[in-house]
Design a protein around this motif. Structure first.
Motif, PDB file in Angstrom:
ATOM      1  N   TRP A 131      16.154   3.177 -22.337  1.00 38.92           N
ATOM      2  CA  TRP A 131      15.422   2.241 -21.493  1.00 38.92           C
ATOM      3  C   TRP A 131      13.959   2.634 -21.415  1.00 38.92           C
ATOM      4  O   TRP A 131      13.629   3.821 -21.363  1.00 38.92           O
ATOM      5  CB  TRP A 131      15.996   2.234 -20.067  1.00 38.92           C
ATOM      6  N   THR A 132      13.090   1.632 -21.402  1.00 35.02           N
ATOM      7  CA  THR A 132      11.661   1.829 -21.163  1.00 35.02           C
ATOM      8  C   THR A 132      11.178   0.713 -20.249  1.00 35.02           C
ATOM      9  O   THR A 132      11.795  -0.354 -20.173  1.00 35.02           O
ATOM     10  CB  THR A 132      10.836   1.800 -22.470  1.00 35.02           C
ATOM     11  N   ARG A 133      10.085   0.986 -19.566  1.00 30.97           N
ATOM     12  CA  ARG A 133       9.500  -0.023 -18.686  1.00 30.97           C
ATOM     13  C   ARG A 133       9.017  -1.191 -19.541  1.00 30.97           C
ATOM     14  O   ARG A 133       8.399  -1.000 -20.588  1.00 30.97           O
ATOM     15  CB  ARG A 133       8.341   0.591 -17.911  1.00 30.97           C
ATOM     16  N   ASN A 155       3.822  -4.309 -18.565  1.00 32.00           N
ATOM     17  CA  ASN A 155       3.070  -3.812 -17.416  1.00 32.00           C
ATOM     18  C   ASN A 155       3.833  -3.975 -16.102  1.00 32.00           C
ATOM     19  O   ASN A 155       3.234  -4.047 -15.036  1.00 32.00           O
ATOM     20  CB  ASN A 155       1.711  -4.528 -17.333  1.00 32.00           C
ATOM     21  N   PHE A 156       5.181  -4.025 -16.174  1.00 25.87           N
ATOM     22  CA  PHE A 156       5.985  -4.114 -14.947  1.00 25.87           C
ATOM     23  C   PHE A 156       5.599  -2.952 -14.038  1.00 25.87           C
ATOM     24  O   PHE A 156       5.449  -1.823 -14.507  1.00 25.87           O
ATOM     25  CB  PHE A 156       7.481  -4.064 -15.270  1.00 25.87           C
ATOM     26  N   PRO A 157       5.404  -3.204 -12.742  1.00 24.27           N
ATOM     27  CA  PRO A 157       4.934  -2.134 -11.865  1.00 24.27           C
ATOM     28  C   PRO A 157       5.905  -0.951 -11.830  1.00 24.27           C
ATOM     29  O   PRO A 157       7.119  -1.132 -11.879  1.00 24.27           O
ATOM     30  CB  PRO A 157       4.834  -2.807 -10.494  1.00 24.27           C
ATOM     31  N   SER A 158       5.325   0.241 -11.764  1.00 23.91           N
ATOM     32  CA  SER A 158       6.152   1.451 -11.718  1.00 23.91           C
ATOM     33  C   SER A 158       5.702   2.376 -10.600  1.00 23.91           C
ATOM     34  O   SER A 158       6.077   3.546 -10.590  1.00 23.91           O
ATOM     35  CB  SER A 158       6.074   2.179 -13.062  1.00 23.91           C
ATOM     36  N   ASP A 159       4.922   1.851  -9.655  1.00 19.84           N
ATOM     37  CA  ASP A 159       4.430   2.705  -8.580  1.00 19.84           C
ATOM     38  C   ASP A 159       5.541   2.999  -7.571  1.00 19.84           C
ATOM     39  O   ASP A 159       6.645   2.462  -7.653  1.00 19.84           O
ATOM     40  CB  ASP A 159       3.210   2.062  -7.907  1.00 19.84           C
ATOM     41  N   VAL A 218       7.886   0.237  -5.650  1.00 16.50           N
ATOM     42  CA  VAL A 218       8.889  -0.610  -6.291  1.00 16.50           C
ATOM     43  C   VAL A 218      10.290  -0.218  -5.832  1.00 16.50           C
ATOM     44  O   VAL A 218      10.751   0.899  -6.053  1.00 16.50           O
ATOM     45  CB  VAL A 218       8.782  -0.534  -7.831  1.00 16.50           C
ATOM     46  N   ARG A 255       9.982  -0.436  -1.637  1.00 16.59           N
ATOM     47  CA  ARG A 255      10.958   0.650  -1.477  1.00 16.59           C
ATOM     48  C   ARG A 255      11.035   1.143  -0.028  1.00 16.59           C
ATOM     49  O   ARG A 255      12.122   1.436   0.466  1.00 16.59           O
ATOM     50  CB  ARG A 255      10.602   1.818  -2.388  1.00 16.59           C
TER      51      ARG A 255
END
Length: 179
Positions: free
Chosen positions: A7-9, A12-16, A19, A41
């Motif tokens: 799996w990879t993001r 540019n899906f947010p990863s901060d 989330v 979150r």
């Protein structure tokens, strides 16, 4: 791309750190169009509602409208999203109880939000209300006849004419007779 082995993001899906547990919906009529309802979150409220038209390479936050926090602090559990089967620019979202608990969002150049709320005298919002969906939606899908099905804490409900511009309680059918 390998059946889930790796799996990879996506783009540019947010990863901060904000989330939470996102829910995804793919357009049946345009499979490269996806939507993501992303809760915060820490608050479980709505963090972002995103759209991609290139299979996840580029995500954009829906703009041009003020989307109410329909997740109301329960978005890591009560978070439902589906795309209109015939129109990739229409997405339906639902979450926790609020005046805007079910929304129809049109994301084309004339971005609009339509509340799809029930009309009832049931002040307790309990499962005995058969006029429309109960709060706390967890799933939404369309049946083969193009009707919106909502699964929530009160059972399963069907919106007979989701394309109607003014849905009311009479458009809803409770499917809980044998549950």
């Amino acid at each position: 791309i390998d059946g889930g082995a790796n799996w990879t993001r996506a783009g540019n899906f947010p990863s901060d750190a904000n989330v939470g547990n996102p829910k995804l919906a793919i357009s049946p009529s345009s499979p490269t169009t996806l939507y993501a309802a992303v809760p915060d979150r820490s608050t479980s409220g709505l963090y972002q509602l995103l759209k991609t038209t290139d299979a996840g390479n580029t995500w954009t936050q829906l703009s041009g409208m003020t989307i109410p926090d329909y997740l109301v602090g329960q978005g890591n559990y009560d978070n439902a999203i589906t795309v209109d089967p015939a129109n990739p620019n229409i997405v339906y979202v639902g979450g926790s109880y609020s005046p805007d608990m079910l929304l129809k969002i049109v994301t084309n150049s004339g971005s609009t939000i339509q509340n799809i709320v029930r009309i009832s005298g049931d002040a307790n919002n309990d499962a005995s209300d058969v006029l429309g969906p109960h709060p706390d939606q967890q799933v939404m899908v369309f049946d083969t006849a193009g009707r919106l099905l909502v699964g929530d804490d009160g059972g399963v409900f069907r919106l007979e004419n989701p394309g109607n511009n003014t849905p009311t309680a009479v458009n809803w059918t409770a499917l809980n007779n044998t549950l």
